[in-house]
Design a protein around this motif. Structure first.
Motif, PDB file in Angstrom:
ATOM      1  N   LEU A   1      -3.951   7.515   4.014  1.00 34.66           N
ATOM      2  CA  LEU A   1      -5.152   8.297   4.370  1.00 34.66           C
ATOM      3  C   LEU A   1      -6.760   7.600   3.985  1.00 34.66           C
ATOM      4  O   LEU A   1      -7.540   7.939   4.797  1.00 34.66           O
ATOM      5  CB  LEU A   1      -4.604   9.776   2.939  1.00 34.66           C
ATOM      6  CG  LEU A   1      -4.024  10.316   2.987  1.00 34.66           C
ATOM      7  CD1 LEU A   1      -3.928  11.310   2.581  1.00 34.66           C
ATOM      8  CD2 LEU A   1      -3.844  11.196   4.756  1.00 34.66           C
ATOM      9  N   GLU A   2      -6.747   7.324   3.074  1.00 36.21           N
ATOM     10  CA  GLU A   2      -8.040   6.046   3.312  1.00 36.21           C
ATOM     11  C   GLU A   2      -8.435   5.336   3.860  1.00 36.21           C
ATOM     12  O   GLU A   2      -9.089   4.796   4.764  1.00 36.21           O
ATOM     13  CB  GLU A   2      -8.150   5.538   1.789  1.00 36.21           C
ATOM     14  CG  GLU A   2      -9.190   4.895   0.962  1.00 36.21           C
ATOM     15  CD  GLU A   2      -9.838   6.499   0.404  1.00 36.21           C
ATOM     16  OE1 GLU A   2     -10.287   6.582   0.613  1.00 36.21           O
ATOM     17  OE2 GLU A   2      -8.587   7.065  -0.924  1.00 36.21           O
TER      18      GLU A   2
ATOM     19  N   LEU B   1       0.894  -0.836   0.154  1.00 32.42           N
ATOM     20  CA  LEU B   1       0.135  -0.298   0.157  1.00 32.42           C
ATOM     21  C   LEU B   1       1.342   1.553   0.188  1.00 32.42           C
ATOM     22  O   LEU B   1       2.182   0.968   0.026  1.00 32.42           O
ATOM     23  CB  LEU B   1      -1.176  -0.129   0.939  1.00 32.42           C
ATOM     24  CG  LEU B   1      -1.844  -1.102   1.597  1.00 32.42           C
ATOM     25  CD1 LEU B   1      -3.081  -1.087   2.697  1.00 32.42           C
ATOM     26  CD2 LEU B   1      -2.717  -1.920   0.130  1.00 32.42           C
ATOM     27  N   ASP B   2       0.332   2.329  -0.476  1.00 31.18           N
ATOM     28  CA  ASP B   2       1.282   3.962  -0.963  1.00 31.18           C
ATOM     29  C   ASP B   2       0.261   4.950   0.466  1.00 31.18           C
ATOM     30  O   ASP B   2      -0.221   4.503   1.734  1.00 31.18           O
ATOM     31  CB  ASP B   2       1.290   3.896  -1.987  1.00 31.18           C
ATOM     32  CG  ASP B   2      -0.183   4.483  -2.183  1.00 31.18           C
ATOM     33  OD1 ASP B   2      -1.055   4.940  -2.123  1.00 31.18           O
ATOM     34  OD2 ASP B   2       0.339   4.555  -3.217  1.00 31.18           O
TER      35      ASP B   2
ATOM     36  N   LEU C   1      -9.105   7.319   7.294  1.00 26.54           N
ATOM     37  CA  LEU C   1     -10.886   7.866   6.745  1.00 26.54           C
ATOM     38  C   LEU C   1     -11.425   6.974   7.404  1.00 26.54           C
ATOM     39  O   LEU C   1     -12.671   7.314   8.145  1.00 26.54           O
ATOM     40  CB  LEU C   1     -10.863   8.390   5.256  1.00 26.54           C
ATOM     41  CG  LEU C   1     -12.490   8.899   5.334  1.00 26.54           C
ATOM     42  CD1 LEU C   1     -12.267  10.015   6.154  1.00 26.54           C
ATOM     43  CD2 LEU C   1     -12.397   9.582   4.173  1.00 26.54           C
TER      44      LEU C   1
ATOM     45  N   ILE D   1      -1.577   7.425  -0.294  1.00 25.31           N
ATOM     46  CA  ILE D   1      -3.050   7.408  -0.410  1.00 25.31           C
ATOM     47  C   ILE D   1      -3.618   6.576   0.202  1.00 25.31           C
ATOM     48  O   ILE D   1      -4.350   6.598   1.492  1.00 25.31           O
ATOM     49  CB  ILE D   1      -3.388   7.561  -2.092  1.00 25.31           C
ATOM     50  CG1 ILE D   1      -2.793   8.618  -2.100  1.00 25.31           C
ATOM     51  CG2 ILE D   1      -4.854   7.408  -2.281  1.00 25.31           C
ATOM     52  CD1 ILE D   1      -3.311   8.527  -4.448  1.00 25.31           C
ATOM     53  N   ASP D   2      -3.140   5.129  -0.053  1.00 27.35           N
ATOM     54  CA  ASP D   2      -3.821   3.863   0.997  1.00 27.35           C
ATOM     55  C   ASP D   2      -3.664   4.099   2.305  1.00 27.35           C
ATOM     56  O   ASP D   2      -4.710   3.712   2.979  1.00 27.35           O
ATOM     57  CB  ASP D   2      -3.420   3.104   0.545  1.00 27.35           C
ATOM     58  CG  ASP D   2      -3.786   2.589  -0.561  1.00 27.35           C
ATOM     59  OD1 ASP D   2      -4.596   2.244  -1.049  1.00 27.35           O
ATOM     60  OD2 ASP D   2      -2.283   2.355  -1.141  1.00 27.35           O
TER      61      ASP D   2
END
Lengths: 86, 243
Positions: A45-46, A39-40, A49, A42-43
């Motif tokens: 952050l996702e 995962l990176d 959330l 952006i993941d």
């Protein structure tokens, strides 16, 4: 424990649209980022959330400890349980 | 301006090979939720793309090997990824936090950006929308690059039917589809000579989107095919190819 582990794995699969993976494919102790699941940022952050939405936990964006909390499903579970115990 | 088309790849549900497209007719639009494989995109990136973006990658991929360090890239779409945009706007309106992934891919040049990153492309690139004239405007943009000295330009156009919420505003028949076209300034082996011309609109608008009329004309091997947008009459004509 297992239930929460599976809930977190299901959350990761659904929120990150890892359509080819099942809960069994994600190892509880394996790293989520980099060499593990791959995962990176952006993941991350996702996931942050999704944790707020599904487990009602608050994440301090500036916390130095986030890296440890987000290391694996097991560390996310410990983080969620610790938050919920407060 | 006369240009040469050496390669053209198109995708729509159930239509991927050149042979599939030979029977394409605007009166029978493909239906279904099929997504293209977009096999050239790594799986961890592909999972983030909606069909709108996957289509673009699907048709751009076979053209990527022909690109040089001097090939500008144009991506165009009339509506963009409206399903994704609508979800973000709905979340905003209801005070929900936005998905970082959806937000990062909600801009009009998201598919173009991903393509140029994946293929390590450093040439000028442009994402374009121009209402019902979009495909022709992108073609003209390509011609302007060729007219100012570039040997070839990659044009990729992708569109999806509008998200359900926006359907009452639909003004033409459309379908999920993308087309990738490699245009050249000079004749190259096996290329078709094509000229796009524009006139003031006269008579009623075309019922179908410009991409549908373009693909029907192209794969129908018509010598000339037209499209009437809201304000212009466009005509693609195949020119007898010679040097």
């Amino acid at each position: 424990m297992t239930d929460i582990d599976n809930d977190i794995k299901t959350m990761i699969i659904e929120e990150l649209e890892l359509e080819d993976l099942s809960v069994e494919d994600i190892e509880t102790e394996a790293p989520l980022f980099g060499d593990g699941l791959g995962l990176d940022s952006i993941d991350a952050l996702e996931i942050g959330l999704a944790l707020q939405k599904r487990f009602n936990v608050k994440i301090d964006a500036n916390s130095e400890q986030n890296k440890d909390h987000f290391r694996s499903v097991a560390s996310l579970r410990d983080f969620v349980l610790a938050q919920q115990a407060q | 301006m006369q240009v040469w088309v050496s390669q053209l790849h198109a995708w729509a549900p159930g239509l991927s090979t050149g042979a599939d497209w030979q029977g394409f007719c605007a009166d029978e639009l493909p239906l279904g939720d099929d997504k293209p494989a977009a096999g050239g995109v790594p799986a961890m990136t592909r999972r983030r793309l909606t069909r709108w973006g996957r289509q673009a990658m699907e048709v751009a991929e076979p053209l990527a090997p022909a690109l040089t360090e001097q090939t500008p890239v144009i991506f165009s779409s009339r509506h963009g990824d409206t399903a994704r945009t609508f979800k973000l706007l709905r979340d905003l309106a209801s005070g929900e936090p936005l998905s970082p992934n959806a937000f990062s891919l909600s801009v009009h040049n998201s598919a173009l950006g991903l393509f140029t990153i994946l293929k390590d492309i450093h040439t000028p690139s442009l994402a374009l929308a121009a209402g019902s004239d979009t495909l022709a405007a992108a073609w003209q943009e390509a011609c302007s690059w060729l007219a100012t000295g570039r040997e070839q330009v990659l044009l990729v156009h992708t569109d999806e039917p509008l998200a359900d919420f926006y359907q009452p505003y639909r003004d033409e028949l459309d379908m999920p589809a993308a087309v990738g076209i490699l245009l050249h300034r000079a004749p190259t082996a096996g290329a078709d000579a094509v000229e796009l011309t524009m006139a003031q609109a006269q008579g009623p608008r075309s019922r179908h989107s410009m991409m549908i009329n373009f693909l029907a004309g192209w794969f129908g091997h018509k010598a000339r095919f037209t499209h009437a947008s809201a304000s212009h009459q466009w005509c693609w004509a195949r020119v007898a190819a010679h040097g």
